[in-house]
Enzyme design. Structure first.
Site, mmCIF file in Angstrom:
data_model
loop_
_atom_site.group_PDB
_atom_site.id
_atom_site.type_symbol
_atom_site.label_atom_id
_atom_site.label_comp_id
_atom_site.label_asym_id
_atom_site.label_seq_id
_atom_site.Cartn_x
_atom_site.Cartn_y
_atom_site.Cartn_z
ATOM 1 N N GLU A 83 3.372 6.674 -2.505
ATOM 2 C CA GLU A 83 3.325 7.895 -3.318
ATOM 3 C C GLU A 83 4.086 9.069 -2.709
ATOM 4 O O GLU A 83 4.242 10.092 -3.367
ATOM 5 C CB GLU A 83 1.876 8.359 -3.510
ATOM 6 C CG GLU A 83 0.934 7.313 -4.029
ATOM 7 C CD GLU A 83 0.156 6.618 -2.923
ATOM 8 O OE1 GLU A 83 -0.277 7.265 -1.962
ATOM 9 O OE2 GLU A 83 0.023 5.387 -3.029
ATOM 10 N N ASP A 112 -8.228 4.208 -3.868
ATOM 11 C CA ASP A 112 -9.449 4.447 -3.091
ATOM 12 C C ASP A 112 -10.517 5.176 -3.902
ATOM 13 O O ASP A 112 -10.684 6.396 -3.805
ATOM 14 C CB ASP A 112 -9.115 5.254 -1.834
ATOM 15 C CG ASP A 112 -8.118 4.536 -0.946
ATOM 16 O OD1 ASP A 112 -7.862 3.348 -1.189
ATOM 17 O OD2 ASP A 112 -7.581 5.167 -0.020
ATOM 18 N N ASP A 138 0.830 -1.207 0.000
ATOM 19 C CA ASP A 138 0.000 0.000 0.000
ATOM 20 C C ASP A 138 0.865 1.258 0.000
ATOM 21 O O ASP A 138 2.050 1.230 0.319
ATOM 22 C CB ASP A 138 -0.913 -0.015 1.222
ATOM 23 C CG ASP A 138 -2.210 0.741 0.993
ATOM 24 O OD1 ASP A 138 -2.334 1.423 -0.041
ATOM 25 O OD2 ASP A 138 -3.105 0.648 1.851
#
Length: 359
Positions: free
Chosen positions: A40, A101, A37
């Site tokens: 970024e 998401d 996950d």
């Protein structure tokens, strides 16, 4: 990766070793796959072991991150599967990635598909998305329509703000979810063969229409449909409706659920019992398998070949790839009387075929 937590410098080999050691402890406890996950937030102002600034390392960061986890997974488990959010050029070597998401709205559902098509055009064979969206509880109708879109993607998961378990909605929704899921499980031989071919050819499993039909001008204008592998065309329902306009490239197309035949061009098509529109290219053989509770329980020694052929089509072909095999095999059938028969079984001794003409 949020700044207030930590940003590991994966350009440093010692950092990679340290991090992989932490993950190995979890593998030793039985973990099968890691969700890779975030990734970024490598700071643009940071200084890295590579000697580069974040201006260079920021985009490279998720590639290094994906690689560190995928290579450890390969070493410990024998496969390199991860479930990663961030990515960069080259990360297709470390599948797979998902769309992040998404909001629980119709526009987010359609934007999710456009993002997946774009990633596929960037060299990624496999891609997934959070079925139903992520950020809030999915409205039932949206989740119902998003589910078969997810099932006709290379990989599937329902993940987001609770409730996500289908039985937490109602019995009607649970039945609809199960029908879409069963469709995927029965299609597993097709999905498996197309995955093999896509990976070897560098093609996306979920591909823009013009990838297969580059000489069809209309195919270049479509961003709300896709080809699932080489033989199936999918048009999800992005609004609260039971039908939509669908563009069909050259040739004839046969509705996967109803068997109705369509010519190329624009059509308003009604979805079947499963709330999605899926069509199969005329002259295609789509291998199916008997429904099982797990892919581990599937009987690969018995494959059903569903032949999608219009009345004047006398031959059809498809691909089959068995778990024990090293390559996908071409299966060709020819019309004989009121049915079709296999011309030659290259998998003789490994599996038997039962043929059904989908009319």
């Amino acid at each position: 990766m949020p700044y207030e937590d930590a940003v590991l410098d994966f350009s440093n080999p010692e950092t990679v070793d340290w991090y992989q050691g932490k993950l190995k402890h979890l593998f030793d406890q039985g973990v099968g796959v890691f969700k890779v996950d975030f990734g970024e937030a490598a700071p643009a102002t940071g200084l890295y072991h590579s000697g580069r600034t974040g201006f260079y390392e920021h985009n490279l960061y998720p590639l290094r991150y994906n690689k560190a986890v995928a290579e450890l997974t390969k070493k410990e488990k024998g496969y390199s599967l991860i479930w990663a959010r961030s990515t960069w050029a080259g990360s297709q070597r470390y599948p797979l990635h998902w769309g992040g998401d998404a909001a629980t709205t119709n526009t987010a559902m359609s934007a999710t598909l456009r993002g997946g098509l774009s990633l596929g055009l960037s060299g990624f064979s496999f891609w997934s998305h959070d079925v139903g969206g992520f950020v809030t509880a999915a409205p039932e109708d949206l989740y119902r329509r998003w589910t078969p879109f997810g099932m006709l993607s290379s990989h599937v998961r329902s993940h987001g703000e609770p409730p996500t378990e289908p039985w937490l909605y109602n019995e009607s929704f649970l039945k609809a979810f199960r029908k879409a899921d069963n469709m995927r499980y029965e299609l597993m031989p097709y999905i498996y063969a197309q995955a093999k071919e896509s990976a070897e050819q560098g093609l996306p499993m979920m591909r823009a229409l013009f990838v297969e039909f580059p000489n069809d001008p209309g195919s270049w204008l479509i961003d709300d449909q896709y080809l699932f592998g080489s033989d199936m065309l999918v048009a999800p329902l992005f609004e609260e409706t039971t039908e939509r306009k669908v563009y069909l490239p050259a040739g004839k197309w046969i509705d996967y659920q109803s068997g109705k035949v369509y010519e190329n061009g624009w059509h308003t098509i009604k979805a079947g019992e499963i709330p999605i529109i899926a069509l199969v290219k005329d002259g295609s053989v789509i291998p199916h398998i008997k429904l099982a509770q797990s892919t581990q329980d599937m009987d690969w020694k018995n494959i059903q070949l569903k032949v999608f052929a219009s009345d004047n089509t006398t031959a059809a072909s498809g691909k089959v790839f068995l778990p024990i095999a090293t390559r996908a095999e071409s299966i060709k059938v020819s019309k004989k009387g009121k049915s079709f028969e296999v011309l030659e079984n290259p998998l003789k001794g490994q599996t038997t075929f039962k043929i059904k003409w989908k009319k």
